[in-house]
Design a protein around this motif. Structure first.
Motif, short mmCIF file in Angstrom:
data_model
loop_
_atom_site.label_atom_id
_atom_site.label_comp_id
_atom_site.label_asym_id
_atom_site.label_seq_id
_atom_site.Cartn_x
_atom_site.Cartn_y
_atom_site.Cartn_z
N ALA A 192 -4.15 68.00 -58.07
CA ALA A 192 -3.15 67.18 -57.38
C ALA A 192 -1.75 67.76 -57.55
O ALA A 192 -1.02 67.97 -56.57
N ASP A 210 3.13 70.80 -67.12
CA ASP A 210 1.68 70.56 -67.29
C ASP A 210 1.24 70.76 -68.73
O ASP A 210 1.53 71.79 -69.34
N GLU A 219 -4.55 70.26 -69.62
CA GLU A 219 -5.86 69.68 -69.95
C GLU A 219 -6.51 69.07 -68.72
O GLU A 219 -6.95 67.91 -68.73
N SER A 220 -6.59 69.84 -67.65
CA SER A 220 -7.17 69.32 -66.40
C SER A 220 -8.65 68.99 -66.59
O SER A 220 -9.40 69.76 -67.19
N THR A 265 -18.38 73.42 -59.19
CA THR A 265 -18.36 72.33 -58.22
C THR A 265 -18.88 72.85 -56.89
O THR A 265 -18.59 73.98 -56.50
N ASN A 297 -18.81 70.70 -54.03
CA ASN A 297 -18.40 69.84 -52.91
C ASN A 297 -16.92 70.00 -52.57
O ASN A 297 -16.33 69.15 -51.93
N VAL A 347 5.21 65.82 -70.99
CA VAL A 347 6.33 64.88 -70.81
C VAL A 347 6.09 63.71 -71.75
O VAL A 347 5.05 63.03 -71.68
N ASP A 396 -6.42 61.63 -59.84
CA ASP A 396 -7.20 60.65 -60.61
C ASP A 396 -6.35 59.51 -61.17
O ASP A 396 -6.87 58.42 -61.43
N ILE A 409 -11.64 66.17 -56.22
CA ILE A 409 -10.64 67.22 -56.01
C ILE A 409 -10.11 67.19 -54.57
O ILE A 409 -8.90 67.29 -54.35
C1 LIG Z 1 -17.58 67.46 -65.86
C2 LIG Z 1 -16.80 67.15 -64.62
C3 LIG Z 1 -17.31 67.58 -63.39
C4 LIG Z 1 -16.58 67.29 -62.22
N1 LIG Z 1 -17.08 67.76 -61.02
C5 LIG Z 1 -16.37 67.58 -59.88
C6 LIG Z 1 -16.84 68.08 -58.62
O1 LIG Z 1 -17.88 68.74 -58.55
N2 LIG Z 1 -16.11 67.82 -57.51
C7 LIG Z 1 -14.94 67.09 -57.56
O2 LIG Z 1 -14.31 66.88 -56.52
N3 LIG Z 1 -14.47 66.61 -58.75
C8 LIG Z 1 -15.14 66.84 -59.90
N4 LIG Z 1 -14.68 66.32 -61.09
C9 LIG Z 1 -13.45 65.50 -61.08
C10 LIG Z 1 -12.20 66.39 -60.96
O3 LIG Z 1 -12.15 67.26 -62.06
C11 LIG Z 1 -10.97 65.51 -60.91
O4 LIG Z 1 -11.09 64.57 -59.85
C12 LIG Z 1 -9.71 66.36 -60.68
O5 LIG Z 1 -9.53 67.30 -61.73
C13 LIG Z 1 -8.48 65.44 -60.58
O6 LIG Z 1 -7.33 66.22 -60.46
P1 LIG Z 1 -5.92 65.69 -60.99
O7 LIG Z 1 -4.96 66.76 -60.63
O8 LIG Z 1 -5.70 64.31 -60.52
O9 LIG Z 1 -6.08 65.56 -62.58
P2 LIG Z 1 -6.43 66.68 -63.65
O10 LIG Z 1 -7.16 67.81 -63.02
O11 LIG Z 1 -7.09 66.01 -64.80
O12 LIG Z 1 -5.01 67.23 -64.11
C14 LIG Z 1 -4.09 66.40 -64.78
C15 LIG Z 1 -3.15 67.30 -65.57
O13 LIG Z 1 -2.05 66.52 -66.03
C16 LIG Z 1 -1.73 66.93 -67.33
N5 LIG Z 1 -0.97 65.87 -68.00
C17 LIG Z 1 -1.40 64.64 -68.38
N6 LIG Z 1 -0.40 63.95 -68.98
C18 LIG Z 1 0.68 64.80 -68.97
C19 LIG Z 1 2.02 64.67 -69.45
N7 LIG Z 1 2.45 63.55 -70.04
N8 LIG Z 1 2.87 65.73 -69.32
C20 LIG Z 1 2.44 66.87 -68.71
N9 LIG Z 1 1.18 67.04 -68.23
C21 LIG Z 1 0.32 66.01 -68.36
C22 LIG Z 1 -3.08 67.21 -67.97
O14 LIG Z 1 -2.96 67.99 -69.13
C23 LIG Z 1 -3.80 67.91 -66.80
O15 LIG Z 1 -3.58 69.31 -66.85
C24 LIG Z 1 -15.36 66.56 -62.28
C25 LIG Z 1 -14.87 66.14 -63.53
C26 LIG Z 1 -15.58 66.43 -64.68
C27 LIG Z 1 -15.02 65.99 -66.00
#
Ligand SMILES: Cc1cc2nc3c(=O)[nH]c(=O)nc-3n(C[C@H](O)[C@H](O)[C@H](O)COP(=O)(O)OP(=O)(O)OC[C@H]3O[C@@H](n4cnc5c(N)ncnc54)[C@H](O)[C@@H]3O)c2cc1C
Length: 307
Positions: free
Chosen positions: A20, A39, A42-43, A51, A53, A86, A276, A284
């Motif tokens: 995102a 960042d 810890e994504s 993945t 899809n 942050v 998320d 994703i």
């Molecule tokens: C085992 C597993 C399998 C998956 N398989 C799939 C799949 O096949 N297809 C699919 O679409 N999705 C899949 N997902 C879900 C997918 O990983 C998430 O939907 C996606 O990563 C969400 O993206 P995001 O950017 O919202 O959050 P994230 O990718 O979690 O990124 C959030 C980021 O924000 C950072 N952050 C948090 N708090 C702070 C702060 N205070 N200051 C600075 N940085 C911060 C974190 O460290 C992290 O790097 C899977 C998840 C898991 C756990």
């Protein structure tokens, strides 16, 4: 407190560099906005073994490789993720946002929060290895397809666990719901729907769960019975990382998932959320779509472009 490494007030600060946050940065940079990405690294996507899809990867892609591609894309537009957390987000008297990175302060007119969520992890011996080899999975929307013809367990109390068991059972597999003693509080029509879907219910409490790369996932129940599965889905819920927003008064569900409108605006003016951490399907493709919507709304909300 020292000053930020950024010289000016930013148009937008993006917090969180998963799919995102990285997509939001690409959009904002291409709108020629001053934007920075902080960042903590810890994504959730880093846990994905492969993945299958995600848009435009017909053979699938490993989560860490996808993140590297997204980072490369953002860097084409000068976005260098700042590896930091942050600690707090506040409003200043002149209506800006101020992020405290534990020493550095960053000021911005708007913020897009992309901080993601965490799965509530069960106590499983060999959990990390199980996640890597697909014995433990967190997301049936993502990979239910991969469980066809396998023995699948869903671990979680009624509500979450029950819904997930019913969902997973749609993939021509053999599903057992490990209900952790909650069967008694399930309505009879729900039990019937599980039965119709072919889901077995194991109602005792699991006392030990262990991943074995050869044998599978072994679940020892309180009555000493051992159940064996190819795949286990923990369905214990998620904690959405929305504290920076709720601290400013943003509305959220009990699990922290932020309320957003059709433009990804939270209930706090100037604060958007995507991925998320925001309401929606935790995927994703969805995170990327929400980020595109949020970044465009931010751009439209700001006065004329600034660089
Ligand atoms: C085992 C597993 C399998 C998956 N398989 C799939 C799949 O096949 N297809 C699919 O679409 N999705 C899949 N997902 C879900 C997918 O990983 C998430 O939907 C996606 O990563 C969400 O993206 P995001 O950017 O919202 O959050 P994230 O990718 O979690 O990124 C959030 C980021 O924000 C950072 N952050 C948090 N708090 C702070 C702060 N205070 N200051 C600075 N940085 C911060 C974190 O460290 C992290 O790097 C899977 C998840 C898991 C756990």
């Amino acid at each position: 407190m020292s000053t930020s490494r950024f010289p000016t007030v930013l148009d937008c600060l993006v917090i969180g560099g998963g799919p995102a946050g990285l997509v939001a940065c690409v959009y904002l940079a291409r709108y020629r906005r001053t934007v920075a990405l902080v960042d903590a690294g810890e994504s959730r996507a880093a846990w994905i073994p492969r993945t299958r899809n995600v848009l435009a990867f017909p053979d699938g892609v490993v989560g860490t490789a996808l993140l590297a591609r997204l980072r490369e894309h953002a860097m084409r537009y000068g976005i260098e993720p700042w590896n930091a957390r942050v600690r707090s987000l506040s409003r200043t008297a002149d209506d800006l946002f101020e992020a405290d990175l534990g020493g550095d302060l960053v000021r911005a007119r708007t913020v897009i929060l992309c901080t993601g969520a965490r799965d509530v992890a069960p106590d499983i011996a060999g959990l990390e290895e199980g996640l890597r080899n697909g014995q433990v999975r967190y997301c049936p929307v993502c990979d239910g397809f991969e469980t066809q013809h396998q023995r699948v367990a869903v671990l979680g109390r009624e509500g979450h666990g029950l819904h997930e068991a019913r969902f997973v059972a749609g993939f021509d597999n053999e599903v057992t719901w490990l209900s952790m003693g909650s069967r008694g509080s399930v309505a009879s029509e729900d039990l019937r729907s599980l039965e119709d879907a072919g889901v077995r219910v194991a109602n005792g409490l699991p006392v030990a769960i262990r991943c074995d790369a050869q044998r599978g996932v072994e679940v020892t129940m309180e009555d000493d019975q051992t159940l064996l599965f190819d795949v286990l889905y923990p369905a214990l819920g998620q904690r959405h990382a929305s504290g920076l927003a709720t601290g400013l008064g943003a509305r959220a569900a009990d699990d922290g998932q932020l309320e957003v409108d059709a433009h990804q605006r939270t209930s706090v003016p100037g604060l958007w959320a995507a991925g998320d951490v925001a309401q929606g399907l935790n995927q994703i493709n969805v995170a990327a779509g929400q980020a595109a919507i949020a970044a465009t709304a931010v751009h439209n909300a700001l006065p004329g472009r600034t660089r």
